[in-house]
Write an enzyme that holds these catalytic residues in place. Structure first.
Site, PDB file in Angstrom:
ATOM      1  N   ASP A 149      -6.309 -14.631   2.708  1.00  0.00           N
ATOM      2  CA  ASP A 149      -7.380 -13.917   3.417  1.00  0.00           C
ATOM      3  C   ASP A 149      -8.343 -13.222   2.451  1.00  0.00           C
ATOM      4  O   ASP A 149      -7.994 -12.917   1.315  1.00  0.00           O
ATOM      5  CB  ASP A 149      -6.780 -12.876   4.377  1.00  0.00           C
ATOM      6  CG  ASP A 149      -5.872 -11.889   3.658  1.00  0.00           C
ATOM      7  OD1 ASP A 149      -5.104 -12.318   2.772  1.00  0.00           O
ATOM      8  OD2 ASP A 149      -5.935 -10.689   3.964  1.00  0.00           O
ATOM      9  N   GLU A 150      -9.542 -12.983   2.956  1.00  0.00           N
ATOM     10  CA  GLU A 150     -10.540 -12.091   2.340  1.00  0.00           C
ATOM     11  C   GLU A 150     -10.777 -12.366   0.852  1.00  0.00           C
ATOM     12  O   GLU A 150     -10.790 -11.449   0.045  1.00  0.00           O
ATOM     13  CB  GLU A 150     -10.108 -10.635   2.542  1.00  0.00           C
ATOM     14  CG  GLU A 150     -10.029 -10.260   4.012  1.00  0.00           C
ATOM     15  CD  GLU A 150      -9.615  -8.815   4.247  1.00  0.00           C
ATOM     16  OE1 GLU A 150     -10.262  -8.168   5.080  1.00  0.00           O
ATOM     17  OE2 GLU A 150      -8.651  -8.347   3.623  1.00  0.00           O
TER      18      GLU A 150
ATOM     19  N   ASP B 159       0.061  -7.140  -2.975  1.00  0.00           N
ATOM     20  CA  ASP B 159      -1.350  -6.929  -2.638  1.00  0.00           C
ATOM     21  C   ASP B 159      -1.997  -6.276  -3.850  1.00  0.00           C
ATOM     22  O   ASP B 159      -1.320  -6.042  -4.874  1.00  0.00           O
ATOM     23  CB  ASP B 159      -1.494  -6.059  -1.367  1.00  0.00           C
ATOM     24  CG  ASP B 159      -2.712  -6.477  -0.553  1.00  0.00           C
ATOM     25  OD1 ASP B 159      -3.828  -6.427  -1.106  1.00  0.00           O
ATOM     26  OD2 ASP B 159      -2.552  -6.881   0.618  1.00  0.00           O
TER      27      ASP B 159
ATOM     28  N   TRP C 245      -0.344  -2.521   8.641  1.00  0.00           N
ATOM     29  CA  TRP C 245      -0.910  -2.353   7.294  1.00  0.00           C
ATOM     30  C   TRP C 245      -0.811  -0.885   6.945  1.00  0.00           C
ATOM     31  O   TRP C 245      -1.139  -0.025   7.771  1.00  0.00           O
ATOM     32  CB  TRP C 245      -2.367  -2.821   7.280  1.00  0.00           C
ATOM     33  CG  TRP C 245      -2.517  -4.256   7.637  1.00  0.00           C
ATOM     34  CD1 TRP C 245      -2.863  -4.765   8.854  1.00  0.00           C
ATOM     35  CD2 TRP C 245      -2.292  -5.385   6.779  1.00  0.00           C
ATOM     36  NE1 TRP C 245      -2.871  -6.144   8.788  1.00  0.00           N
ATOM     37  CE2 TRP C 245      -2.524  -6.542   7.527  1.00  0.00           C
ATOM     38  CE3 TRP C 245      -1.908  -5.524   5.437  1.00  0.00           C
ATOM     39  CZ2 TRP C 245      -2.395  -7.835   6.998  1.00  0.00           C
ATOM     40  CZ3 TRP C 245      -1.789  -6.790   4.908  1.00  0.00           C
ATOM     41  CH2 TRP C 245      -2.032  -7.932   5.679  1.00  0.00           C
TER      42      TRP C 245
ATOM     43  N   HIS D 223      -6.471 -10.561  -3.074  1.00  0.00           N
ATOM     44  CA  HIS D 223      -5.534  -9.441  -2.908  1.00  0.00           C
ATOM     45  C   HIS D 223      -4.498  -9.422  -4.027  1.00  0.00           C
ATOM     46  O   HIS D 223      -3.318  -9.153  -3.782  1.00  0.00           O
ATOM     47  CB  HIS D 223      -4.837  -9.534  -1.542  1.00  0.00           C
ATOM     48  CG  HIS D 223      -5.722  -9.115  -0.396  1.00  0.00           C
ATOM     49  ND1 HIS D 223      -5.855  -7.821   0.019  1.00  0.00           N
ATOM     50  CD2 HIS D 223      -6.547  -9.835   0.394  1.00  0.00           C
ATOM     51  CE1 HIS D 223      -6.706  -7.744   1.033  1.00  0.00           C
ATOM     52  NE2 HIS D 223      -7.154  -8.959   1.274  1.00  0.00           N
TER      53      HIS D 223
ATOM     54  N   GLU E 184      -2.076   1.356   4.454  1.00  0.00           N
ATOM     55  CA  GLU E 184      -2.918   2.167   3.570  1.00  0.00           C
ATOM     56  C   GLU E 184      -2.715   3.670   3.811  1.00  0.00           C
ATOM     57  O   GLU E 184      -2.688   4.462   2.880  1.00  0.00           O
ATOM     58  CB  GLU E 184      -4.408   1.857   3.797  1.00  0.00           C
ATOM     59  CG  GLU E 184      -4.889   0.596   3.127  1.00  0.00           C
ATOM     60  CD  GLU E 184      -4.764  -0.629   4.021  1.00  0.00           C
ATOM     61  OE1 GLU E 184      -4.052  -0.568   5.050  1.00  0.00           O
ATOM     62  OE2 GLU E 184      -5.373  -1.660   3.681  1.00  0.00           O
TER      63      GLU E 184
ATOM     64  N   TYR F 136      -2.966  -5.121  15.640  1.00  0.00           N
ATOM     65  CA  TYR F 136      -2.798  -4.351  14.398  1.00  0.00           C
ATOM     66  C   TYR F 136      -2.344  -2.938  14.772  1.00  0.00           C
ATOM     67  O   TYR F 136      -3.113  -2.139  15.306  1.00  0.00           O
ATOM     68  CB  TYR F 136      -4.090  -4.335  13.584  1.00  0.00           C
ATOM     69  CG  TYR F 136      -4.247  -5.542  12.677  1.00  0.00           C
ATOM     70  CD1 TYR F 136      -3.518  -6.711  12.897  1.00  0.00           C
ATOM     71  CD2 TYR F 136      -5.106  -5.510  11.584  1.00  0.00           C
ATOM     72  CE1 TYR F 136      -3.656  -7.811  12.061  1.00  0.00           C
ATOM     73  CE2 TYR F 136      -5.248  -6.606  10.744  1.00  0.00           C
ATOM     74  CZ  TYR F 136      -4.526  -7.756  10.991  1.00  0.00           C
ATOM     75  OH  TYR F 136      -4.658  -8.845  10.162  1.00  0.00           O
TER      76      TYR F 136
ATOM     77  N   ARG G  51       0.847  -1.210   0.000  1.00  0.00           N
ATOM     78  CA  ARG G  51       0.000   0.000   0.000  1.00  0.00           C
ATOM     79  C   ARG G  51       0.872   1.245   0.000  1.00  0.00           C
ATOM     80  O   ARG G  51       0.525   2.257  -0.578  1.00  0.00           O
ATOM     81  CB  ARG G  51      -0.939   0.004   1.195  1.00  0.00           C
ATOM     82  CG  ARG G  51      -2.209  -0.815   1.035  1.00  0.00           C
ATOM     83  CD  ARG G  51      -1.980  -2.259   0.617  1.00  0.00           C
ATOM     84  NE  ARG G  51      -3.177  -3.042   0.557  1.00  0.00           N
ATOM     85  CZ  ARG G  51      -3.655  -3.793   1.569  1.00  0.00           C
ATOM     86  NH1 ARG G  51      -2.982  -3.904   2.712  1.00  0.00           N
ATOM     87  NH2 ARG G  51      -4.764  -4.463   1.411  1.00  0.00           N
TER      88      ARG G  51
HETATM   89  C1  ACM Z   1      -5.868  -9.212   7.018  1.00  0.00           C
HETATM   90  O1  ACM Z   1      -5.863  -8.275   7.824  1.00  0.00           O
HETATM   91  N1  ACM Z   1      -6.667  -9.158   5.956  1.00  0.00           N
HETATM   92  C2  ACM Z   1      -5.025 -10.375   7.170  1.00  0.00           C
END
Ligand code: ACM
Ligand code: ZN
Length: 420
Positions: free
Chosen positions: A207-208, A60, A350, A136, A352, A299, A31
């Site tokens: 994930d996701e 990603d 993360w 992702h 972003e 996080y 990101r």
């Molecule tokens: C995640 O936070 N999508 C692993």
């Protein structure tokens, strides 16, 4: 950050050992991108606090960050996007900072990645690379659209996050699970990755996964019929298991986010539990290794104090220093025998909203040493007040020497009361 002059200590003997063998930090460089020099400083910081895993989230939707000899478009196309978001650093205004549309990105050459692996190894740190799949993967599919379900041209997305500057976020992007060339491509990529990273673990994300495309794709649906898969969750499990077998034939172990439990976990897979501890508990019950990285409180892209006074950040929970420190890595739902599957803990950043390295350091400190102590010390040896006393014996000052904004770290900082 901590490249001190040489110092001499009198002869002494120290007997100490960590409670957990995996003491990690995940850093997202997709990101936003940071120089190898910045990453070396982060490795120094990990070593200083006796952390031993640097989980390098290298791919990603918003950017691919590792040179691949066989697939040059991953970096000539997949590493670059139109930057449209970022965040103010110094907390004068906690709104997002509009960054305008310009070409943004970068990548690490294989030589640079090898250099970082060696730098980390000298400091007893293993770098675990993460190559995201099946979701992702927007940056890959911008470079090589033939691996998506639609096979249509697309660009590298700006951000999956909804905010006032990005009212129409791009959906998560998946590889086509019905196309064998997706797997051949990923195997080529993983071969190059394994030639750079000696880590026994390779992180494959997992994930996701947005399964909308798979539901509409004739190839994915045919795969489900051919393999007698009941639904798209089992298709995801088919995907992960196929990659797990490939890694196993190369003497590497698969690790993935807790969604890899859906539809059935591959043999020997390690689960990184981020949606709380539930996935970790399920994996340990089934005899799989677990790394606990619950987003609340681990996080570090979430606020650490008072949102009014901090740079714009993810809002879901306020992960204060005290809450990170208090974390107990052994969920109550585990029996004494199952506790052995908890290999470690990991904090995650993360990025972003984190566009520069000072901001990275601001988010890591002082929470990183709290996480280190969770991983290192037995609960009966932890004491938050004493931890703060030790931080006050020079840690805050030493961080402010090296580019971290002094206002945030000096003991007189108006921000300090919010940290506790
Ligand atoms: C995640 O936070 N999508 C692993
Ligand atoms: Zn498909």
């Amino acid at each position: 950050m901590f490249r001190h002059e040489k110092i001499t200590l009198p002869y002494l003997q120290i007997t100490d050992y960590p409670q957990l063998s995996w003491r990690g930090l995940m850093l997202d460089v997709s990101r936003h991108f940071y120089s190898i020099e910045a990453l070396k400083d982060i490795i120094d910081l990990l070593a200083y606090y006796k952390m031993n895993v640097f989980h390098w989230h290298m791919t990603d939707n918003e950017g691919w960050r590792l040179e691949m000899k066989k697939y040059p478009k991953l970096t000539s196309i997949g590493s670059w996007r139109k930057e449209i978001y970022g965040s103010k650093m110094y907390g004068q205004d906690s709104s997002l900072n509009w960054k305008d549309t310009y070409r943004y990105g970068g990548y690490y050459s294989q030589e640079e990645a090898r250099e970082l692996v060696a730098y980390a190894a000298e400091r007893q740190i293993t770098i675990v690379p993460e190559i995201e799949m099946p979701g992702h993967s927007g940056a890959v599919l911008a470079a090589y659209p033939q691996f998506s379900c639609s096979q249509l041209p697309q660009s590298v997305p700006n951000s999956a996050l909804f905010n006032k500057y990005n009212p129409a976020p791009s959906p998560n992007q998946e590889y086509c699970a019905g196309n064998d060339s997706s797997f051949l491509f990923l195997q080529d990529v993983l071969r190059e990755v394994m030639s750079i990273f000696p880590s026994p673990y390779i992180h494959i994300g997992g994930d996701e996964v947005d399964k909308t495309q798979w539901k509409q794709c004739a190839r994915c649906q045919k795969r489900m019929q051919d393999e007698r898969l009941a639904d798209e969750s089992e298709l995801q499990s088919y995907f992960i298991k196929r990659i797990a077998r490939f890694l196993e034939t190369n003497d590497r172990k698969l690790i993935g986010w807790d969604e890899i439990l859906e539809g059935g976990l591959p043999k020997n897979a390690t689960v990184m539990s981020w949606r709380g501890e539930k996935g970790g508990i399920m994996a340990a019950h089934a005899g799989h290794e677990v790394i606990l990285s619950p987003s609340d409180p681990f996080y570090l892209n979430r606020y650490q104090a008072d949102p009014e006074h901090e740079p714009y950040a993810a809002k879901y929970s306020i992960n204060t220093l005290a809450r990170v420190y208090a974390y107990d890595p052994y969920p109550r739902a585990l029996t004494a025998a199952q506790r052995k599957y908890v290999k470690g803990i990991q904090v995650a950043l993360w990025n972003e909203f984190i566009s520069d390295r000072n901001h990275v350091e601001y988010m890591l400190l002082p929470r990183l040493p709290a996480a280190a102590e969770v991983a290192w010390s037995k609960p009966e040896n932890k004491n938050f007040e004493k931890f703060i006393e030790r931080l006050n014996l020079g840690h805050f000052q030493s961080w402010s020497w090296k580019g971290c904004p002094p206002l945030l770290y000096t003991l007189n900082s108006p921000f300090l009361p919010f940290l506790f």
